[in-house]
Scaffold this active site. Structure first.
Site, short mmCIF file in Angstrom:
data_model
loop_
_atom_site.label_atom_id
_atom_site.label_comp_id
_atom_site.label_asym_id
_atom_site.label_seq_id
_atom_site.Cartn_x
_atom_site.Cartn_y
_atom_site.Cartn_z
CG HIS A 192 -2.04 -1.02 1.32
ND1 HIS A 192 -3.39 -0.44 1.10
CD2 HIS A 192 -2.17 -2.20 0.89
CE1 HIS A 192 -4.15 -1.50 0.80
NE2 HIS A 192 -3.50 -2.54 0.74
CB CYS B 57 -7.87 -2.39 4.45
SG CYS B 57 -8.72 -3.48 5.49
#
Length: 310
Positions: free
Chosen positions: A217, A248
């Site tokens: 990420h 997320c």
């Protein structure tokens, strides 16, 4: 170690990219988007999540989506699942999957994301293995979420990750299975290039036969730096999301970029002589489509900066 000659990219935009969106994206638009991605040279697209739609409403159309996309030869279409029911749905929907054992290195994130503690996830692994064996799928992969750090618990110690990996490998071996790949997820963007290299070295040193894949990420802007560090250590499989979509919903991060941007990563690789098999111009068209679908600018750089013209 020199850079690899070729990498494999798993496009996760349709799954992880859309799960954060509050406004429900029409199924038809998702289908068109996935069909367009299938024409870019990508060899693996993660299409959706087979999860409880009450927890992730954007994925309520998962079964319809999987039955509607145009599957192209040579392209794998997969879906995420976090429990046995999800795995059974994956089998029913004829998605491509590898037998895998999944856990989080953060106990608090495990409870937030999967509604189970680390111990509970490990306790259920023998049942996962049984289901895979019943459909003749070898259990060859371990997936570790929050492998580098966590917004709930802070830094995750490498020793802790290694102990959990050993435990999962032991469970697999006890049931006649051999792990060949470890997939490490920097779920909340805590990793840095030095940490990436230390982790890869530790795993390869202890288990030389194991390949490593990364799910990175760009939460704090180090996504591509971490990817390049992994390339230098010989990693050849990466997850990425077109446009930098994603994130997320249980990561305690608001407004941060999601996964590393697929077109930016492809550009990074190709500029260094690492083949991806991806048509960048076609991929940039998909990035434009994604921005139109969600109604805002995405964090990817190449769509703004453009390809070199001479």
């Amino acid at each position: 170690m020199g850079l690899p000659s070729r990498v494999k990219i798993v496009e996760v935009g349709p799954r992880e990219g859309f799960q954060m969106e509050k406004n429900i994206i029409p199924t038809e638009q998702k289908v068109n988007f996935i069909n367009q991605l299938s024409q870019t040279g990508l060899s693996h697209i993660e299409v959706t999540s087979l999860v409880n739609p009450k927890r992730v409403p954007q994925m309520a159309d998962a079964d319809e989506l999987l039955s509607s996309i145009q599957r192209v030869g040579g392209v794998s279409y997969s879906a995420t699942y976090l429990n046995e029911k999800g795995l059974e749905r994956a089998i029913e929907n004829n998605v491509d999957f590898r037998g895998k054992l999944v856990f989080s290195a953060s106990n608090e994130f495990s409870k937030a994301n999967m509604n189970k503690s680390i111990d509970e996830m490990f306790a259920g692994m023998k049942n996962w293995i049984k289901i895979y064996q019943n459909v003749s799928v070898p259990v060859s992969q371990i997936g570790v979420m929050a492998a580098f750090g966590c917004n709930y618990e802070g830094r995750i110690a490498l020793d802790h990750v290694m102990q959990l990996l050993q435990k999962a490998m032991n469970i697999a071996r006890e049931h006649g299975e051999m792990i060949h790949q470890v997939r490490l997820a920097d779920t909340m963007g805590w990793a840095n290039p030095t940490q990436i290299k230390k982790t890869i070295f530790a795993i390869k040193n202890k288990w030389p036969h194991v390949d490593i894949a990364l799910h990175l990420h760009d939460t704090r802007g180090l996504g591509l730096a971490n990817a390049n560090a992994a390339l230098e250590e010989g990693v050849v499989e990466f997850d990425a999301a077109v446009g930098g979509l994603g994130g997320c919903p249980f990561a305690k991060v608001k407004g941060a970029p999601g996964n590393i941007c697929t077109e930016d990563f492809v550009f990074l690789c190709e500029e260094q002589g690492v083949s991806t098999g991806v048509n960048l111009e076609a991929l940039l068209e998909c990035s434009k489509m994604a921005e139109e679908m969600i109604g805002r600018e995405l964090p990817g750089h190449l769509l703004k900066g453009g390809l070199f013209t001479n």
